[in-house]
Design an enzyme around this catalytic site. Structure first.
Site, short mmCIF file in Angstrom:
data_model
loop_
_atom_site.label_atom_id
_atom_site.label_comp_id
_atom_site.label_asym_id
_atom_site.label_seq_id
_atom_site.Cartn_x
_atom_site.Cartn_y
_atom_site.Cartn_z
N ALA A 154 80.37 -78.73 45.75
CA ALA A 154 81.50 -78.30 46.45
C ALA A 154 82.72 -79.20 46.34
O ALA A 154 82.78 -80.53 46.30
CB ALA A 154 80.80 -78.31 47.99
N ARG B 38 82.91 -86.14 48.39
CA ARG B 38 81.49 -86.25 48.34
C ARG B 38 81.07 -86.84 49.49
O ARG B 38 81.67 -87.82 50.23
CB ARG B 38 80.91 -86.93 47.26
N GLY C 239 85.99 -81.27 47.35
CA GLY C 239 86.30 -82.19 48.08
C GLY C 239 85.60 -83.32 48.34
O GLY C 239 85.12 -83.90 46.91
N ASP D 160 77.42 -73.10 62.48
CA ASP D 160 76.08 -72.73 62.58
C ASP D 160 75.27 -72.98 61.12
O ASP D 160 76.13 -72.84 60.31
CB ASP D 160 75.53 -71.56 63.14
N1 LIG Z 1 80.91 -75.84 55.31
C1 LIG Z 1 81.58 -76.16 54.41
N2 LIG Z 1 82.47 -75.69 53.50
C2 LIG Z 1 83.37 -76.34 52.71
N3 LIG Z 1 83.09 -77.62 52.35
C3 LIG Z 1 82.11 -78.36 52.76
C4 LIG Z 1 81.34 -77.71 54.02
N4 LIG Z 1 80.38 -78.61 54.36
C5 LIG Z 1 80.65 -79.61 53.65
N5 LIG Z 1 81.42 -79.42 52.63
C6 LIG Z 1 82.20 -80.40 51.51
O1 LIG Z 1 81.01 -81.32 51.51
C7 LIG Z 1 81.43 -82.63 51.87
C8 LIG Z 1 80.39 -83.47 52.43
O2 LIG Z 1 79.75 -82.64 53.48
P1 LIG Z 1 79.47 -83.55 54.86
O3 LIG Z 1 80.65 -83.99 55.46
O4 LIG Z 1 78.56 -82.44 55.71
O5 LIG Z 1 78.37 -84.64 54.16
P2 LIG Z 1 78.18 -85.95 54.82
O6 LIG Z 1 77.35 -86.63 53.89
O7 LIG Z 1 77.56 -85.77 56.30
O8 LIG Z 1 79.65 -86.61 54.86
P3 LIG Z 1 80.06 -88.18 55.24
O9 LIG Z 1 79.99 -89.03 54.11
O10 LIG Z 1 81.47 -87.90 56.07
O11 LIG Z 1 78.98 -88.35 56.35
C9 LIG Z 1 82.82 -82.57 52.50
O12 LIG Z 1 83.68 -83.63 52.50
C10 LIG Z 1 83.31 -81.11 52.15
O13 LIG Z 1 84.23 -81.36 51.11
#
Ligand SMILES: Nc1ncnc2c1ncn2[C@@H]1O[C@H](COP(=O)(O)OP(=O)(O)OP(=O)(O)O)[C@@H](O)[C@H]1O
Length: 591
Positions: free
Chosen positions: A323, A327, A325, A379
């Site tokens: 995705a 990681r 953005g 959700d």
């Molecule tokens: N619903 C979504 N729509 C689009 N991109 C998403 C979505 N959920 C996550 N992403 C992408 O994936 C990346 C990582 O997701 P997420 O923030 O859930 O992971 P994380 O491992 O919990 O992050 P962190 O390191 O901040 O704890 C986000 O920064 C975004 O770029």
């Protein structure tokens, strides 16, 4: 129905046990909706929230009970394949004239897949394809009521419509509210109402939809070949009398009520497929999966989503990719550009300073599922053992999966099974969105971002990590939170002001001069992480400066502890009749 070759009492009894398990589930599920109406009438808002939370567990509890029964009574894990195939056929037979056959089929799948191995997950054993049609199932009372305004006039018909919901609580001034409804419709059609055709009728879903402090009436006007959907939110005023807060007429606005970022509705449906069909005729852009989910029938939503997704894979050829953005440190996130969802796996090892473990991450996602998402948290659908066509994965993504989530995948020659997965609506990550927006949009979205944090706080959620990358922007421009591994209940946090430094050297040193305990949060520090960009800083401070003060958060905590449940309107507050037709405008109109 295909007749089994010979009568097999065990298969017959297994089928009956499955139907009994499901019927018990749906009876309890329906009872919650009937209770929701009573709680609405009694203004028991805490009770409404508890009910909708508890209801989410019902399904798994009934599945578990049925699995146990089948194991103990029939040694279900040791039965021949043939018996299971026959049980499926008997089960189909038992669903003749059933009012919720599609849900019962899904229940069968849930039980079966907990007992047998993945190799059996095909249409010979479970319902990969539905066996029973849900069209034209009769319901008593009917799923919708029809009214013919030509017979007794519009105002009288509307009054009757509201009266037929039978709420045991009076309206403050229903005549006034209905006059506003008619006025809003008048404005919507710019005073040029369509000509009434012979078939002119108003159709209303028989049950109201309960959520938080609101009961929603959903219906549509049918005139000739046209359909005009509408929604009427009914609320309590300060004196505990009912009133219509607004009327929603644009389909997309009504659709927003069914957004993935809101809590599920409670509606008393004998034939849920009838409700889904009706809602789809009002809101053609909403999928069946979305509607079942929002009606609180998550497993059906999931099942339908999965079928749609498998079909989409047949009709597309693009690749799953990482995705866009930054990681995640905890989650590995990928997407399929042609499908508007992201797929999230928990990594084997978490990066950087993360202190959570896998079980905590799962618990946080579960917390969000059960909590009122107040239009600000996405959700997720949680899946186990999803088989993907391996050829559709980009090399980069395959490499990441093998390196970062080995324990969550199983590779075959052609398939890649993901053992545990969250699926969520795709949004534009806010950090990327800000980079690609003009000044006006940037200002709007920063203001939205602050509003999102406020709404979450009011709903007892502290996001933990408020960086822009953890929020997404929906197609309607709303800012929504999606990174749950650090969220906490507001009431579990300790919001503090930074104590003064004992001397200036200490302050300049960059060292922390005060003890910090687990759960301590220093809102003064938020600015350092969030407000580097001068424009973002200016707008944030203009609208949301108080979010940088511990006092704001402590005040919110106190309100929650006092049992206060805030009002959230899933439509712009300017649309509320009290704002749209304020007293001076009304006086002018009357004069
Ligand atoms: N619903 C979504 N729509 C689009 N991109 C998403 C979505 N959920 C996550 N992403 C992408 O994936 C990346 C990582 O997701 P997420 O923030 O859930 O992971 P994380 O491992 O919990 O992050 P962190 O390191 O901040 O704890 C986000 O920064 C975004 O770029």
């Amino acid at each position: 129905m295909q007749i089994p070759e010979y009568y097999n009492p065990v298969a017959r009894e297994i089928a009956q046990a499955l139907v009994d398990g499901f019927n018990r589930h749906y009876r309890l599920f329906r009872a919650t909706s009937q209770q929701a109406k009573q709680l609405f009438e009694a203004a028991e808002w805490q009770g409404v929230q508890k009910l909708v939370r508890d209801r989410i567990q019902f399904y798994d509890e009934r599945v578990h009970e049925t699995v146990q029964r089948l194991k103990h009574q029939f040694h279900a894990d040791l039965l021949d394949d043939e018996i299971w195939q026959q049980a499926k056929l008997y089960f189909i037979g038992l669903l003749t004239n059933h009012k919720q056959p599609e849900l019962a089929e899904t229940f069968f799948n849930s039980v079966f897949t907990r007992i047998l191995h993945r190799d059996y997950f095909n249409n010979d054993f479970i319902f990969i394809r539905p066996a029973i049609s849900t069209e034209y199932i009769e319901s008593d009372p009917p799923s919708y009521r029809s009214y013919y305004p030509k017979q007794r006039g519009l105002r009288h018909t509307l009054r009757q419509i509201v009266a037929d919901f039978g709420w045991r609580r009076p309206f403050a001034n229903l005549s006034r509210d209905l006059a506003w409804v008619i006025r809003a419709v008048d404005e919507y059609f710019v005073q040029r109402w369509p000509q009434a055709e012979a078939n002119l009728q108003i159709q209303l879903l028989s049950s109201a939809f309960y959520r938080n402090k609101t009961a929603y009436i959903f219906g549509k006007v049918v005139n000739g070949g046209q359909i005009y959907p509408f929604a009427l939110p009914v609320l309590h005023d300060a004196d505990g009398r009912l009133y219509l807060d607004t009327v929603l007429l644009e389909p997309w606005r009504i659709g927003v009520l069914f957004s993935f970022s809101r809590a599920y509705f409670m509606a008393d449906m004998e034939v849920p497929s009838g409700y889904v069909q009706f809602l789809r005729s009002m809101l053609p852009t909403k999928t069946k999966a979305e509607l079942y989910t929002m009606l609180g029938l998550q497993k059906q939503g999931k099942n339908t989503f999965y079928r749609d997704f498998m079909q989409h894979l047949q009709h597309s050829n693009d690749q799953f990719t990482v995705a866009p953005g930054i990681r995640g440190l905890v989650m590995l996130v990928f997407t399929l550009p042609s499908y508007p969802y992201v797929f999230k796996l928990i990594k084997d090892v978490f990066g950087g300073p993360k202190e959570v473990d896998r079980a905590t991450v799962k618990a946080k996602y579960q917390l969000v599922k059960r909590h009122d998402r107040v239009g600000r948290m996405a959700d997720t659908l949680e899946f186990s053992n999803v088989a993907f066509p391996k050829a559709r994965f980009s090399d980069e993504l395959l490499d990441e999966l093998r390196r970062l989530a080995t324990s969550s995948i199983e590779e075959g020659d052609d398939t890649l099974v993901i053992k545990h997965l969250y699926i969520e609506r795709r949004m534009k990550p806010l950090n990327l969105y800000l980079m690609n927006s003009d000044t006006a949009e940037k200002e709007r979205v920063v203001r939205e971002y602050g509003d999102a944090i406020r709404d979450l706080a009011a709903a007892n959620i502290f996001p933990g990590d408020m960086l822009f990358k953890n929020f997404g922007v929906t197609r309607y421009g709303r800012v929504i939170f999606y990174d749950y591994d650090e969220i906490e209940y507001m009431t579990d946090c300790h919001f503090r002001r930074i104590p003064p430094a004992p001397n200036p050297e200490m302050e300049m040193s960059g060292e922390v001069w005060y003890p910090v305990a687990r759960g301590d949060v220093f809102p003064e520090e938020f600015g350092t992480f969030l407000l580097g960009d001068p424009l973002v800083r200016r707008v944030f401070l203009q609208y949301h400066r108080e979010l940088l003060d511990a006092g704001f958060w402590q005040h919110k905590q106190q309100r929650i502890r006092d049992g206060h449940i805030e009002d959230f309107y899933p439509y712009p507050v300017e649309m509320r009749f009290c704002n749209r037709y304020p007293p001076q405008v009304r006086a002018l109109a009357a004069g």
